[in-house]
Design an enzyme around this catalytic site. Sequence first.
Site, PDB file in Angstrom:
ATOM      1  N   ASP A   1      -1.663 -13.005  19.173  1.00 14.19           N
ATOM      2  CA  ASP A   1      -1.758 -13.760  20.428  1.00 14.19           C
ATOM      3  C   ASP A   1      -2.656 -14.984  20.257  1.00 14.19           C
TER       4      ASP A   1
ATOM      5  N   LEU B   1      -3.058 -16.801  17.751  1.00 15.61           N
ATOM      6  CA  LEU B   1      -2.346 -17.856  17.017  1.00 15.61           C
ATOM      7  C   LEU B   1      -1.225 -18.502  17.834  1.00 15.61           C
TER       8      LEU B   1
ATOM      9  N   SER C   1       7.821  15.220  13.090  1.00 16.34           N
ATOM     10  CA  SER C   1       6.485  15.741  13.419  1.00 16.34           C
ATOM     11  C   SER C   1       6.388  17.244  13.177  1.00 16.34           C
TER      12      SER C   1
ATOM     13  N   GLY D   1       9.933  13.800  -0.276  1.00 17.51           N
ATOM     14  CA  GLY D   1      10.926  14.087   0.747  1.00 17.51           C
ATOM     15  C   GLY D   1      10.540  15.273   1.605  1.00 17.51           C
TER      16      GLY D   1
ATOM     17  N   ARG E   1       0.840  -1.219   0.000  1.00 20.41           N
ATOM     18  CA  ARG E   1       0.000   0.000   0.000  1.00 20.41           C
ATOM     19  C   ARG E   1       0.868   1.259   0.000  1.00 20.41           C
TER      20      ARG E   1
ATOM     21  N   GLU F   1       3.109   9.575   8.338  1.00 17.05           N
ATOM     22  CA  GLU F   1       1.935  10.385   7.942  1.00 17.05           C
ATOM     23  C   GLU F   1       1.281  11.053   9.140  1.00 17.05           C
ATOM     24  N   GLY F   2       2.123  11.463  10.109  1.00 11.11           N
ATOM     25  CA  GLY F   2       1.613  12.044  11.342  1.00 11.11           C
ATOM     26  C   GLY F   2       1.445  10.933  12.354  1.00 11.11           C
TER      27      GLY F   2
ATOM     28  N   THR G   1      10.135   6.765   1.666  1.00  9.32           N
ATOM     29  CA  THR G   1       9.674   5.554   0.973  1.00  9.32           C
ATOM     30  C   THR G   1       9.970   5.676  -0.528  1.00  9.32           C
TER      31      THR G   1
HETATM   32  P1  TGC Z   1       0.488  25.095  11.156  1.00 11.70           P
HETATM   33  O1  TGC Z   1       0.967  26.455  11.553  1.00 11.70           O
HETATM   34  O2  TGC Z   1      -0.637  24.479  11.871  1.00 11.70           O
HETATM   35  O3  TGC Z   1       0.141  25.088   9.590  1.00 11.70           O
HETATM   36  C1  TGC Z   1       0.982  25.642   8.610  1.00 11.70           C
HETATM   37  C2  TGC Z   1       0.141  25.884   7.377  1.00 11.70           C
HETATM   38  O4  TGC Z   1      -0.330  24.626   6.873  1.00 11.70           O
HETATM   39  C3  TGC Z   1      -1.776  24.605   6.927  1.00 11.70           C
HETATM   40  N1  TGC Z   1      -2.163  23.252   7.350  1.00 11.70           N
HETATM   41  C4  TGC Z   1      -2.666  22.360   6.499  1.00 11.70           C
HETATM   42  N2  TGC Z   1      -2.979  22.445   5.201  1.00 11.70           N
HETATM   43  C5  TGC Z   1      -3.472  21.350   4.609  1.00 11.70           C
HETATM   44  N3  TGC Z   1      -3.666  20.195   5.260  1.00 11.70           N
HETATM   45  C6  TGC Z   1      -3.370  20.053   6.575  1.00 11.70           C
HETATM   46  N4  TGC Z   1      -3.557  18.882   7.187  1.00 11.70           N
HETATM   47  C7  TGC Z   1      -2.846  21.172   7.259  1.00 11.70           C
HETATM   48  N5  TGC Z   1      -2.436  21.399   8.527  1.00 11.70           N
HETATM   49  C8  TGC Z   1      -2.023  22.675   8.571  1.00 11.70           C
HETATM   50  C9  TGC Z   1      -2.171  25.660   7.926  1.00 11.70           C
HETATM   51  O5  TGC Z   1      -3.473  26.138   7.680  1.00 11.70           O
HETATM   52  C10 TGC Z   1      -1.116  26.706   7.657  1.00 11.70           C
HETATM   53  O6  TGC Z   1      -1.455  27.364   6.446  1.00 11.70           O
HETATM   54  P2  TGC Z   1      -1.127  28.935   6.239  1.00 11.70           P
HETATM   55  O7  TGC Z   1      -1.746  29.278   4.924  1.00 11.70           O
HETATM   56  O8  TGC Z   1      -1.733  29.633   7.412  1.00 11.70           O
HETATM   57  O9  TGC Z   1       0.362  29.022   6.244  1.00 11.70           O
HETATM   58  O10 TGC Z   1       1.773  24.148  11.148  1.00 11.70           O
HETATM   59  P3  TGC Z   1       2.651  23.635  12.353  1.00 11.70           P
HETATM   60  O11 TGC Z   1       4.069  23.973  12.027  1.00 11.70           O
HETATM   61  O12 TGC Z   1       2.102  24.103  13.676  1.00 11.70           O
HETATM   62  O13 TGC Z   1       2.489  22.037  12.238  1.00 11.70           O
HETATM   63  C11 TGC Z   1       1.246  21.429  12.422  1.00 11.70           C
HETATM   64  C12 TGC Z   1       1.334  19.887  12.382  1.00 11.70           C
HETATM   65  C13 TGC Z   1       2.127  19.381  13.577  1.00 11.70           C
HETATM   66  C14 TGC Z   1      -0.074  19.358  12.469  1.00 11.70           C
HETATM   67  C15 TGC Z   1       1.932  19.382  11.088  1.00 11.70           C
HETATM   68  O14 TGC Z   1       3.141  19.909  10.825  1.00 11.70           O
HETATM   69  C16 TGC Z   1       1.955  17.892  10.934  1.00 11.70           C
HETATM   70  O15 TGC Z   1       1.012  17.345  10.365  1.00 11.70           O
HETATM   71  N6  TGC Z   1       3.039  17.132  11.367  1.00 11.70           N
HETATM   72  C17 TGC Z   1       3.179  15.718  11.024  1.00 11.70           C
HETATM   73  C18 TGC Z   1       4.167  15.582   9.876  1.00 11.70           C
HETATM   74  C19 TGC Z   1       3.836  14.428   8.982  1.00 11.70           C
HETATM   75  O16 TGC Z   1       2.734  13.914   8.922  1.00 11.70           O
HETATM   76  N7  TGC Z   1       4.808  14.012   8.194  1.00 11.70           N
HETATM   77  C20 TGC Z   1       4.595  12.979   7.216  1.00 11.70           C
HETATM   78  C21 TGC Z   1       5.756  12.901   6.251  1.00 11.70           C
HETATM   79  S1  TGC Z   1       5.384  11.973   4.778  1.00 11.70           S
HETATM   80  C22 TGC Z   1       5.226  10.407   5.267  1.00 11.70           C
HETATM   81  O17 TGC Z   1       5.243  10.051   6.402  1.00 11.70           O
HETATM   82  C23 TGC Z   1       5.015   9.436   4.161  1.00 11.70           C
HETATM   83  S2  TGC Z   1       4.861   7.804   4.637  1.00 11.70           S
HETATM   84  C24 TGC Z   1       4.437   7.241   3.130  1.00 11.70           C
HETATM   85  C25 TGC Z   1       4.176   5.797   3.010  1.00 11.70           C
HETATM   86  O18 TGC Z   1       5.148   5.016   2.943  1.00 11.70           O
HETATM   87  O19 TGC Z   1       2.966   5.438   2.879  1.00 11.70           O
HETATM   88  P1  FAD Z   2       9.334  12.611  16.219  1.00  9.67           P
HETATM   89  O1  FAD Z   2       8.716  13.788  15.586  1.00  9.67           O
HETATM   90  O2  FAD Z   2      10.699  12.756  16.811  1.00  9.67           O
HETATM   91  O3  FAD Z   2       8.339  12.034  17.331  1.00  9.67           O
HETATM   92  C1  FAD Z   2       8.786  11.154  18.380  1.00  9.67           C
HETATM   93  C2  FAD Z   2       7.652  11.025  19.407  1.00  9.67           C
HETATM   94  O4  FAD Z   2       7.347  12.310  19.924  1.00  9.67           O
HETATM   95  C3  FAD Z   2       6.355  10.472  18.815  1.00  9.67           C
HETATM   96  O5  FAD Z   2       5.726   9.655  19.747  1.00  9.67           O
HETATM   97  C4  FAD Z   2       5.531  11.730  18.614  1.00  9.67           C
HETATM   98  O6  FAD Z   2       4.128  11.479  18.641  1.00  9.67           O
HETATM   99  C5  FAD Z   2       5.964  12.577  19.797  1.00  9.67           C
HETATM  100  N1  FAD Z   2       5.757  13.998  19.562  1.00  9.67           N
HETATM  101  C6  FAD Z   2       6.308  14.773  18.588  1.00  9.67           C
HETATM  102  N2  FAD Z   2       5.866  16.040  18.687  1.00  9.67           N
HETATM  103  C7  FAD Z   2       5.014  16.066  19.736  1.00  9.67           C
HETATM  104  C8  FAD Z   2       4.225  17.078  20.331  1.00  9.67           C
HETATM  105  N3  FAD Z   2       4.184  18.323  19.849  1.00  9.67           N
HETATM  106  N4  FAD Z   2       3.480  16.759  21.411  1.00  9.67           N
HETATM  107  C9  FAD Z   2       3.480  15.502  21.908  1.00  9.67           C
HETATM  108  N5  FAD Z   2       4.197  14.486  21.380  1.00  9.67           N
HETATM  109  C10 FAD Z   2       4.951  14.768  20.296  1.00  9.67           C
HETATM  110  N6  FAD Z   2       8.614  10.880   5.631  1.00  9.67           N
HETATM  111  C11 FAD Z   2       8.606  11.485   4.418  1.00  9.67           C
HETATM  112  O7  FAD Z   2       8.760  12.695   4.297  1.00  9.67           O
HETATM  113  N7  FAD Z   2       8.414  10.733   3.281  1.00  9.67           N
HETATM  114  C12 FAD Z   2       8.253   9.389   3.319  1.00  9.67           C
HETATM  115  O8  FAD Z   2       8.074   8.743   2.263  1.00  9.67           O
HETATM  116  C13 FAD Z   2       8.293   8.735   4.591  1.00  9.67           C
HETATM  117  N8  FAD Z   2       8.203   7.379   4.646  1.00  9.67           N
HETATM  118  C14 FAD Z   2       8.375   6.757   5.856  1.00  9.67           C
HETATM  119  C15 FAD Z   2       8.449   5.357   5.909  1.00  9.67           C
HETATM  120  C16 FAD Z   2       8.661   4.720   7.124  1.00  9.67           C
HETATM  121  C17 FAD Z   2       8.796   3.231   7.168  1.00  9.67           C
HETATM  122  C18 FAD Z   2       8.739   5.467   8.332  1.00  9.67           C
HETATM  123  C19 FAD Z   2       8.916   4.779   9.661  1.00  9.67           C
HETATM  124  C20 FAD Z   2       8.678   6.849   8.288  1.00  9.67           C
HETATM  125  C21 FAD Z   2       8.505   7.514   7.048  1.00  9.67           C
HETATM  126  N9  FAD Z   2       8.523   8.911   6.972  1.00  9.67           N
HETATM  127  C22 FAD Z   2       8.484   9.542   5.747  1.00  9.67           C
HETATM  128  C23 FAD Z   2       8.785   9.711   8.165  1.00  9.67           C
HETATM  129  C24 FAD Z   2       7.581   9.897   9.086  1.00  9.67           C
HETATM  130  O9  FAD Z   2       6.641  10.761   8.532  1.00  9.67           O
HETATM  131  C25 FAD Z   2       8.096  10.428  10.431  1.00  9.67           C
HETATM  132  O10 FAD Z   2       8.807   9.362  11.044  1.00  9.67           O
HETATM  133  C26 FAD Z   2       6.963  10.896  11.335  1.00  9.67           C
HETATM  134  O11 FAD Z   2       6.383  12.078  10.821  1.00  9.67           O
HETATM  135  C27 FAD Z   2       7.430  11.129  12.782  1.00  9.67           C
HETATM  136  O12 FAD Z   2       8.592  11.897  12.828  1.00  9.67           O
HETATM  137  P2  FAD Z   2       9.858  11.416  13.706  1.00  9.67           P
HETATM  138  O13 FAD Z   2      10.178  10.008  13.321  1.00  9.67           O
HETATM  139  O14 FAD Z   2      10.918  12.438  13.534  1.00  9.67           O
HETATM  140  O15 FAD Z   2       9.354  11.386  15.191  1.00  9.67           O
END
Ligand code: TGC
Ligand code: FAD
Length: 388
Positions: free
Chosen positions: A340, A342, A142, A134, A94, A367-368, A168
């Site tokens: 468990d 199994l 986060s 990236g 997926r 993805e958060g 990924t």
């Molecule tokens: P914040 O100040 O709240 O927001 C900054 C700007 O972004 C807007 N915004 C969004 N827009 C669209 N969708 C959302 N879900 C949005 N959340 C916020 C917001 O309105 C603002 O816009 P503007 O126009 O005012 O500038 O941002 P913050 O710095 O306080 O951060 C908020 C937080 C913590 C929720 C966010 O940064 C977050 O979601 N952190 C988690 C990071 C994350 O999910 N990383 C994933 C990386 S990719 C990945 O993991 C791929 S795995 C792929 C796979 O293998 O399947």
């Molecule tokens: P951290 O941000 O260091 O978090 C560590 C712990 O602290 C977590 O428990 C978290 O919930 C907690 N924490 C963080 N902030 C707070 C807060 N404000 N309050 C309370 N608790 C908090 N990223 C990409 O960009 N592209 C990809 O394709 C991608 N693929 C991935 C594939 C795999 C297999 C994995 C494991 C990760 C991938 N990621 C990718 C990265 C992924 O999105 C991050 O690992 C994820 O967003 C968490 O960031 P971190 O690992 O730095 O953890």
Amino acid sequence: MAFQQLDYLLLDDQFSEDERMVRDTVRAWVTERYLPLAMEHFEAGTFPLELTPELAELGVFGPTVPQEYGGAGMNSVAYGLICQELERGDSGLRSYVSVQGSLVMYPIFAYGSEAQKKRWLPLLASGKAIGCFGLTEPDFGSNPGGMLTTAKKTADGWVLNGRKMWITNGTVSDVAVVWARAEEGILGFLVERGAKGFSAPEQKHKFSLRASITSELVLEDVQVGKDALLPNVKGLKGPLGCLNQARYGIAWGGLGAAFACFDEALQYSKSRIVFDKPLAGFQLPQKKFADMGTQITMAQLLALRLGRLKDEGRATAAMVSMAKRNNVMLGLEVARTCRDILGANGISLEYQVGRHMCNLESVVTYEGTHDIHTLAIGQELTGIPAFR
Ligand code: TGC
Ligand code: FAD
């Protein structure tokens, strides 16, 4: 015995004929083509890249992208069902598909120039090119707003410097969507394989998502042209907007993994004899199945309602957070409980439950994280952000 999906509330008739057809086609492909390879690839820590043309033929790369750009023009519910069925096979499968569609094709479609769309979308939809996304860095996961990767404007384009981690598909990608900090704010760039100063070494030794390629992206004075910039977005909302798409699919994916584990454990418990009768005939396992069946059914309702709202343009980012958070944790808890049930067999890769359990430890983080989505829902309900 063949896979039987739990459908306690008869939700099958809530899907259109087209949606059911997409689901059943992907389900059959996963059973026939992926599951026979799943254990071997998980154990070896590899992904069966040779299946890429078949996945493209199934139409799972960017299925919601309009047909004029090579997509299938499907609705969000059909996309969700695709993710569900692929993750019934393996979270790595997926991931391979949802990164390509939601995190590479989507930003090119939503933020790209017409030239970028015409060049890349048909290549990505047909699997002739693979992409990655990236955003995460070693010190900023986060909190992507803290990113250190930079983009500096030059006379001819841009120079990129920085390091991304946990990406990924990075090593096998033809194009990377790279998010970087510029004077103008956070911008997105298309960086092509082979660009001077750009490399994507694979990260090894994972115990989770083993059948998925995970990589670093290293950018050392990488020069890209003006046409590498995604011109129609600026700021963190660019990458976060892509995450909404991927998180939506993952909400359905968590359900797919839960279905696989539930079915395997249910079938196993009916034939496993303990203390002279089937395990399924004891009260403790029955409570586990009753709890899991109820939670899975509620997760189905959540995914389906969200999908319908998304197709009506009424789904919000916080709703997506609720579904990703709930359904992935549900999948992980179901996988742990079924493992468990199994017994010792639960740790053998001859069965699926242990593989899903290990995989979902990644899904609950990427993805958060679960906690980040807790805070996103908390912010929506209280109006007060508690991230800082
Ligand atoms: P914040 O100040 O709240 O927001 C900054 C700007 O972004 C807007 N915004 C969004 N827009 C669209 N969708 C959302 N879900 C949005 N959340 C916020 C917001 O309105 C603002 O816009 P503007 O126009 O005012 O500038 O941002 P913050 O710095 O306080 O951060 C908020 C937080 C913590 C929720 C966010 O940064 C977050 O979601 N952190 C988690 C990071 C994350 O999910 N990383 C994933 C990386 S990719 C990945 O993991 C791929 S795995 C792929 C796979 O293998 O399947
Ligand atoms: P951290 O941000 O260091 O978090 C560590 C712990 O602290 C977590 O428990 C978290 O919930 C907690 N924490 C963080 N902030 C707070 C807060 N404000 N309050 C309370 N608790 C908090 N990223 C990409 O960009 N592209 C990809 O394709 C991608 N693929 C991935 C594939 C795999 C297999 C994995 C494991 C990760 C991938 N990621 C990718 C990265 C992924 O999105 C991050 O690992 C994820 O967003 C968490 O960031 P971190 O690992 O730095 O953890």
